[in-house]
Enzyme design. Structure first.
Site, PDB file in Angstrom:
ATOM      1  N   HIS B 110      -1.892  -1.789  -5.933  1.00 38.16           N
ATOM      2  CA  HIS B 110      -1.371  -2.494  -4.770  1.00 38.16           C
ATOM      3  C   HIS B 110      -1.020  -1.530  -3.630  1.00 38.16           C
ATOM      4  CE1 HIS B 110       0.484  -5.834  -2.669  1.00 38.16           C
ATOM      5  NE2 HIS B 110       1.541  -5.074  -2.426  1.00 38.16           N
ATOM      6  N   ASP B 150       3.315  -4.822 -12.806  1.00 36.62           N
ATOM      7  CA  ASP B 150       3.512  -3.426 -12.380  1.00 36.62           C
ATOM      8  C   ASP B 150       3.447  -3.293 -10.849  1.00 36.62           C
ATOM      9  OD1 ASP B 150       3.116  -0.616 -11.816  1.00 36.62           O
ATOM     10  OD2 ASP B 150       2.594  -0.369 -13.936  1.00 36.62           O
ATOM     11  N   LYS B 152       2.957  -0.868  -9.055  1.00 36.59           N
ATOM     12  CA  LYS B 152       1.879   0.029  -8.599  1.00 36.59           C
ATOM     13  C   LYS B 152       0.503  -0.546  -8.884  1.00 36.59           C
ATOM     14  CE  LYS B 152       3.388   4.796  -8.421  1.00 36.59           C
ATOM     15  NZ  LYS B 152       3.131   6.135  -8.969  1.00 36.59           N
ATOM     16  N   GLU B 153       0.454  -1.628  -9.656  1.00 30.87           N
ATOM     17  CA  GLU B 153      -0.860  -2.191  -9.970  1.00 30.87           C
ATOM     18  C   GLU B 153      -1.085  -3.498  -9.202  1.00 30.87           C
ATOM     19  OE1 GLU B 153      -2.283  -1.604 -14.032  1.00 30.87           O
ATOM     20  OE2 GLU B 153      -0.532  -0.375 -14.459  1.00 30.87           O
ATOM     21  N   MET B 154      -0.775  -4.648  -9.784  1.00 26.71           N
ATOM     22  CA  MET B 154      -1.041  -5.897  -9.079  1.00 26.71           C
ATOM     23  C   MET B 154       0.209  -6.445  -8.372  1.00 26.71           C
ATOM     24  SD  MET B 154      -3.606  -7.179 -12.060  1.00 26.71           S
ATOM     25  CE  MET B 154      -4.407  -8.657 -11.433  1.00 26.71           C
TER      26      MET B 154
END
Lengths: 355, 355
Positions: B110, B150, B152-154
């Site tokens: 993201h 997360d 930092k992810e989705m």
């Protein structure tokens, strides 16, 4: 006398036979390129010898190099704020870790829409003029803004992107350093991105080091591959010069004319019926790191590409209805079966991986 | 008598020497695994023989396979609506075209934030239990929702994701078919995604076809590599069973303890000092297609991985201040120099590419 004349004509037109020993090839290729065996190129082909890349990339007078411009370009190239969603950067499809491509057949863009063509490496942007597989951008500066606008790629408006990054003080400062102005415009953004891309020229590759005298930079197999590239492989008909590209367009029989995945290539831009299914000759620099291959990413491995060239590539036959179709594409007559042995194919692949 | 006894002990403890001829190796490996040379594994190592994958993946009773669930899972796995930005899907980092990884050292998430670990392939999800490099998820169903959350992810909320896709009639219909209900919940989403992932088990790979009697599916070099894998390469100490993983955690000396890029691995979850720097043994199935390698993507090529194992991997020395640090990680004693020749390294690499 007749026999002598015939023999003379035959010998004169016969390509130089391949020197036998790896040592003799090595010796030859360590000498000046002007002394190399003449490459096997067809009559009428305008070619330049392959050779080492210059130490610095060529930059146009209209957009000369500066360090501050390069650094700003790098920042912009990696900034997802240039996309509508704020998630997609130029680097998303031109990833340093994936040979400045994305490793995929075709790329995903805005809203995860699938594109139609393989993301080409931008590592050799400084060379050649027209950009994209179909050459629809006349300059790198023109090219740089087009993925921002493309509704399937970044789906944004360069003016809005400029306004968005103008909110960030660090960008204002960087533009001032690069261009002497804090007024951020799409034109300046494109100039900075193009400056960065031109600087991505591959360096210190095996082939270049070998040509500069590092005799150990290439092994015997790789030198055999280099010789095959210039001779029996017929590669230099299209992949010549230091960039290993004639910067022209060719038809490899992969346009899928009249079928699913049809792509008319250069014809979309030129409207010249001869251009149907023609695509730009990509540079082969860094080719070992930029799979998959072809405009549609058809081949996942270099070996498959070489095997297909060895077979003479594809020659789609027109159906009965297509017999009289003036747009039915013709595979480039430069392509023909090469009769490379398994060992020669491996050598050619080994050479390509030195670029 | 002493000499005889010593000789007896020596011979008894000496690993079986490698059969000389490619033909004898081929003959042996075409027979039932119970007749193969004993693998070179250290005392106390619990191992299973390597072998062909089953025809269908194992599914747990708590979430059995159904075609409708698999298809729904595939749709969800590829849907960027599960992410906050609507741009990132599970498949963004687990890309079918890139061995169900993303080809990068560490992934972008993201707002193009960089993660800390290499995206592992999900192609062998059906095997083993704990998920992630540090095993922080107990089941695949638990794992499936964690990248959605997360930041930092989705960077999203599975409940909001469920509400978002509940607006789409086709999803309601698909959930009804898969689960008998139109009420979309994170739990059901996870069950569908896990069902899809379990079905990604690689099929028809060379190694499996060879074991099933296709004598031509592996060449002599690959069979030599298989034998080295089981013997001199010592690989089966950790990479054993049909999944080529002991489903355990090992320290390869790559935790960067006390340095930039430090990653304590399994210790973060277990808080056991012995687990500092330990990471899950990945399956080697499809390993040729899932570069780069290691939890941090350190190695871009398989050859580099093998070379490092051949050298005995890394053994960071503690600094003076670290001498008494109870957390200072110890490289697994299973790792030691292998003395593989260049030819043996190539054979091992060739074998890995058959998986």
């Amino acid at each position: 006398m007749l026999i002598e004349t015939l023999l003379f004509i035959c010998l004169k037109n016969m390509p130089n036979p391949m020197p036998q020993s790896p040592q003799s090839l090595r010796t030859m290729y360590l000498q000046d390129p002007s002394t190399w065996t003449k490459p096997w190129v067809d009559k009428g082909i305008i070619w330049e010898e392959i050779g080492a890349l210059p130490d610095t990339a060529p930059y146009p007078d209209s957009n000369p190099y500066s360090e501050s411009k390069f650094k700003l370009g790098e920042k912009l190239f990696n900034d997802p704020l240039l996309s509508k969603s704020g998630q997609i950067a130029c680097a998303s499809c031109h990833d340093k870790e994936l040979g400045f491509g994305d490793g995929r057949k075709v790329s995903y863009g805005h809203d995860r829409q699938l594109g139609e063509r393989n993301a080409p490496s931008v590592a050799m942007s400084a060379f050649g003029v027209e950009k994209f597989w179909d050459g629809r951008a006349q300059t790198l500066e023109e090219q740089a803004l087009m993925p921002i606008v493309d509704p399937k790629e970044m789906a944004y408006d360069p003016k809005k992107a400029a306004q968005r990054i103008a909110q960030i003080p660090a960008y204002k400062q960087a533009f001032k350093e690069a261009f002497g102005t804090e007024t951020i415009t799409p034109t300046l953004m494109a100039q900075a991105i193009a400056t960065y891309e031109r600087g991505l020229m591959p360096r210190n590759k095996q082939f270049d080091r070998f040509l500069k005298g590092s005799t150990k930079a290439m092994n015997d197999q790789e030198i055999q591959g280099l010789h095959l590239f210039r001779t029996k492989g017929r590669c230099m008909n299209c992949h010549n010069g230091v960039a290993f590209s004639d910067q022209s367009y060719h038809n490899l029989g992969l346009s899928f004319y009249g079928r699913k995945f049809e792509d008319l290539g250069r014809y979309n831009i030129s409207k010249d019926p001869q251009d149907v299914g023609r695509f730009k000759t990509p540079s082969l620099r860094g080719v070992g790191q930029s799979k998959p291959y072809m405009h549609n990413g058809l081949f996942p491995h270099l070996r498959g590409v070489i095997n297909s060239y060895n077979a003479g590539m594809f020659r789609p036959k027109p159906t009965n209805e297509q017999e009289t179709d003036p747009l039915f594409p013709t595979t480039d007559p430069l392509l023909r079966p090469l009769n490379l042995t398994e060992e020669e194919i491996r050598a050619l692949e080994a050479f390509l991986n030195t670029l």
